[in-house]
Structures are given as structure tokens and as C-alpha cells.
Design a protein around this motif. Sequence first.
Motif, PDB file in Angstrom:
ATOM      1  N   ILE A   1     -34.646  31.185  -2.811  1.00 50.57           N
ATOM      2  CA  ILE A   1     -34.547  29.925  -2.669  1.00 50.57           C
ATOM      3  C   ILE A   1     -33.412  29.155  -3.508  1.00 50.57           C
ATOM      4  CG2 ILE A   1     -35.687  27.401  -3.071  1.00 50.57           C
ATOM      5  CD1 ILE A   1     -38.039  28.919  -1.543  1.00 50.57           C
ATOM      6  N   LEU A   2     -33.694  29.904  -5.057  1.00 52.30           N
ATOM      7  CA  LEU A   2     -32.725  29.607  -5.976  1.00 52.30           C
ATOM      8  C   LEU A   2     -31.311  30.061  -5.957  1.00 52.30           C
ATOM      9  CD1 LEU A   2     -35.270  30.264  -8.972  1.00 52.30           C
ATOM     10  CD2 LEU A   2     -34.345  28.097  -8.417  1.00 52.30           C
ATOM     11  N   GLU A   3     -31.324  30.909  -5.307  1.00 51.52           N
ATOM     12  CA  GLU A   3     -29.885  31.508  -5.121  1.00 51.52           C
ATOM     13  C   GLU A   3     -29.161  30.688  -3.940  1.00 51.52           C
ATOM     14  OE1 GLU A   3     -28.696  35.732  -3.176  1.00 51.52           O
ATOM     15  OE2 GLU A   3     -30.563  35.816  -4.254  1.00 51.52           O
ATOM     16  N   ASN A   4     -29.888  30.370  -2.792  1.00 47.96           N
ATOM     17  CA  ASN A   4     -29.571  29.614  -1.745  1.00 47.96           C
ATOM     18  C   ASN A   4     -28.971  28.112  -2.238  1.00 47.96           C
ATOM     19  OD1 ASN A   4     -29.617  31.593   0.253  1.00 47.96           O
ATOM     20  ND2 ASN A   4     -31.686  30.559   1.013  1.00 47.96           N
ATOM     21  N   ALA A   5     -29.509  27.597  -3.637  1.00 42.83           N
ATOM     22  CA  ALA A   5     -29.263  26.337  -4.090  1.00 42.83           C
ATOM     23  C   ALA A   5     -28.217  26.684  -5.098  1.00 42.83           C
ATOM     24  CB  ALA A   5     -30.360  25.797  -4.694  1.00 42.83           C
ATOM     25  N   ASP A   6     -27.581  27.854  -5.182  1.00 35.33           N
ATOM     26  CA  ASP A   6     -26.591  28.137  -5.954  1.00 35.33           C
ATOM     27  C   ASP A   6     -27.201  28.127  -7.783  1.00 35.33           C
ATOM     28  OD1 ASP A   6     -24.777  28.965  -4.348  1.00 35.33           O
ATOM     29  OD2 ASP A   6     -23.941  27.016  -4.174  1.00 35.33           O
ATOM     30  N   LEU A   7     -28.324  27.833  -7.772  1.00 35.73           N
ATOM     31  CA  LEU A   7     -28.684  27.782  -9.094  1.00 35.73           C
ATOM     32  C   LEU A   7     -28.897  29.325  -9.948  1.00 35.73           C
ATOM     33  CD1 LEU A   7     -31.602  25.370  -8.419  1.00 35.73           C
ATOM     34  CD2 LEU A   7     -29.410  24.883  -9.690  1.00 35.73           C
ATOM     35  N   VAL A   8     -28.929  30.478  -9.180  1.00 33.61           N
ATOM     36  CA  VAL A   8     -29.002  31.738  -9.794  1.00 33.61           C
ATOM     37  C   VAL A   8     -28.037  32.798  -9.062  1.00 33.61           C
ATOM     38  CG1 VAL A   8     -31.206  31.454 -10.554  1.00 33.61           C
ATOM     39  CG2 VAL A   8     -30.793  32.600  -8.297  1.00 33.61           C
ATOM     40  N   SER A   9     -27.661  33.605  -9.587  1.00 31.58           N
ATOM     41  CA  SER A   9     -27.033  34.749  -8.817  1.00 31.58           C
ATOM     42  C   SER A   9     -27.408  35.887  -9.595  1.00 31.58           C
ATOM     43  CB  SER A   9     -25.503  34.575  -9.279  1.00 31.58           C
ATOM     44  OG  SER A   9     -24.541  35.094  -8.189  1.00 31.58           O
ATOM     45  N   PHE A  10     -26.953  37.122  -8.866  1.00 33.05           N
ATOM     46  CA  PHE A  10     -27.580  38.251  -9.426  1.00 33.05           C
ATOM     47  C   PHE A  10     -26.186  39.523  -9.458  1.00 33.05           C
ATOM     48  CE2 PHE A  10     -28.137  38.499  -4.867  1.00 33.05           C
ATOM     49  CZ  PHE A  10     -27.688  39.809  -4.516  1.00 33.05           C
ATOM     50  N   ARG A  11     -26.506  40.551  -9.891  1.00 30.74           N
ATOM     51  CA  ARG A  11     -25.985  41.758 -10.114  1.00 30.74           C
ATOM     52  C   ARG A  11     -26.589  42.858  -9.772  1.00 30.74           C
ATOM     53  NH1 ARG A  11     -25.648  44.844 -14.659  1.00 30.74           N
ATOM     54  NH2 ARG A  11     -26.756  43.772 -16.418  1.00 30.74           N
ATOM     55  N   LYS A  12     -26.472  43.812  -8.948  1.00 27.89           N
ATOM     56  CA  LYS A  12     -27.067  44.854  -8.520  1.00 27.89           C
ATOM     57  C   LYS A  12     -26.614  46.165  -9.054  1.00 27.89           C
ATOM     58  CE  LYS A  12     -29.642  46.258  -4.374  1.00 27.89           C
ATOM     59  NZ  LYS A  12     -29.833  46.238  -2.956  1.00 27.89           N
ATOM     60  N   VAL A  13     -27.852  46.831  -9.709  1.00 29.00           N
ATOM     61  CA  VAL A  13     -27.674  48.020 -10.486  1.00 29.00           C
ATOM     62  C   VAL A  13     -28.662  48.948  -9.946  1.00 29.00           C
ATOM     63  CG1 VAL A  13     -27.748  49.293 -12.781  1.00 29.00           C
ATOM     64  CG2 VAL A  13     -27.278  46.807 -12.669  1.00 29.00           C
ATOM     65  N   GLY A  14     -28.371  49.953  -9.091  1.00 30.83           N
ATOM     66  CA  GLY A  14     -29.420  50.755  -8.544  1.00 30.83           C
ATOM     67  C   GLY A  14     -30.100  50.034  -7.501  1.00 30.83           C
ATOM     68  N   ARG A  15     -31.478  50.259  -7.643  1.00 30.03           N
ATOM     69  CA  ARG A  15     -32.387  49.280  -6.722  1.00 30.03           C
ATOM     70  C   ARG A  15     -32.728  48.021  -7.414  1.00 30.03           C
ATOM     71  NH1 ARG A  15     -37.130  53.414  -4.793  1.00 30.03           N
ATOM     72  NH2 ARG A  15     -37.723  52.448  -6.844  1.00 30.03           N
ATOM     73  N   ASN A  16     -32.231  47.704  -8.515  1.00 24.42           N
ATOM     74  CA  ASN A  16     -32.549  46.572  -9.475  1.00 24.42           C
ATOM     75  C   ASN A  16     -31.590  45.466  -9.082  1.00 24.42           C
ATOM     76  OD1 ASN A  16     -34.928  47.489 -10.450  1.00 24.42           O
ATOM     77  ND2 ASN A  16     -33.936  48.441 -11.986  1.00 24.42           N
ATOM     78  N   LYS A  17     -32.207  44.305  -8.940  1.00 20.82           N
ATOM     79  CA  LYS A  17     -31.389  42.878  -9.098  1.00 20.82           C
ATOM     80  C   LYS A  17     -31.539  42.314 -10.501  1.00 20.82           C
ATOM     81  CE  LYS A  17     -30.985  41.606  -4.329  1.00 20.82           C
ATOM     82  NZ  LYS A  17     -31.442  40.454  -3.368  1.00 20.82           N
ATOM     83  N   TYR A  18     -30.436  42.202 -11.091  1.00 25.59           N
ATOM     84  CA  TYR A  18     -30.589  41.415 -12.234  1.00 25.59           C
ATOM     85  C   TYR A  18     -30.000  39.935 -12.377  1.00 25.59           C
ATOM     86  CZ  TYR A  18     -31.305  45.917 -14.782  1.00 25.59           C
ATOM     87  OH  TYR A  18     -31.890  46.880 -15.210  1.00 25.59           O
ATOM     88  N   TYR A  19     -30.952  39.200 -12.192  1.00 24.89           N
ATOM     89  CA  TYR A  19     -30.447  37.366 -12.074  1.00 24.89           C
ATOM     90  C   TYR A  19     -30.256  36.809 -13.368  1.00 24.89           C
ATOM     91  CZ  TYR A  19     -32.778  37.664  -7.483  1.00 24.89           C
ATOM     92  OH  TYR A  19     -33.073  38.234  -6.264  1.00 24.89           O
ATOM     93  N   TYR A  20     -29.216  35.815 -12.971  1.00 24.99           N
ATOM     94  CA  TYR A  20     -28.677  35.177 -14.014  1.00 24.99           C
ATOM     95  C   TYR A  20     -28.711  33.809 -13.574  1.00 24.99           C
ATOM     96  CZ  TYR A  20     -24.328  36.501 -12.161  1.00 24.99           C
ATOM     97  OH  TYR A  20     -23.214  36.658 -11.190  1.00 24.99           O
ATOM     98  N   LEU A  21     -28.409  32.719 -14.511  1.00 20.51           N
ATOM     99  CA  LEU A  21     -28.208  31.336 -14.091  1.00 20.51           C
ATOM    100  C   LEU A  21     -26.688  31.095 -13.608  1.00 20.51           C
ATOM    101  CD1 LEU A  21     -29.928  29.359 -16.948  1.00 20.51           C
ATOM    102  CD2 LEU A  21     -30.806  29.650 -14.485  1.00 20.51           C
TER     103      LEU A  21
END
Length: 117
Positions: A55-75
Amino acid sequence: MVNYNEGRLNQVFSVLADPTRRAILQELSRGEQTTKKLAEPFDMSLPAISKHMKILENADLVSFRKVGRNKYYYLQTNAIDDAALWIDTLKSFWESQLSSLEKYLLNSEEEKGGNEK
């Protein structure tokens, strides 16, 4: 008046209405984090946190980068910046209204004081 995307603004305020999502954003203000790390302070499952993140992602409030199986979220700041600009515009309006009211009340007091002498 400031131009803004009304649909986007509505979405941001709708997303921010949820206390869990606000808390997640507060956590992310300290730096990027994985879903697992974000879930720690909350009494909810990883899938539940993942739904909030989507939901936060769809609202463009957060994004992420993927490293292996992990998503690292940031504002992401654009959507919040738009909301802050909208709020600042209203704040300026109300401050000017309150300034006008204060001047009016001070003038009224002076006039009353002048009539009583």
C-alpha cells in the motif's frame, strides 16, 4: 493556488490515516530496512506487514531495492512533499486569517478603550 494531483493527494492522506503505516514510515525515516526488520515492533505477521508495504509502495511513499531474497525498503519523498506543500498552503491561509483577526481584535479593544475615557 498550488497545483497538485488530487487523486494522488487523496491516496497519500488515505494511506497516512493508518497508524501502522505511519509508524512504518517513521521507522524508515531512520534508514532503509527489510520487511522482517520492519515487522519486529508490530504484533503482526510478515504477510500483514507486506500488505502495508505494498500500500505504501502504491502511494509512492516507499520504494525498495532487492538483494537476493530480501527487499530493502526506503522512503520516497515526492508524494509526501506534495502533501506537505498542500498543508503549507492551507497553513499560510489560516495564519493570515488569524493575523487579520488579531488586528481586528486589537483595534476593537483600542476603540473601546478610547470611548470609555
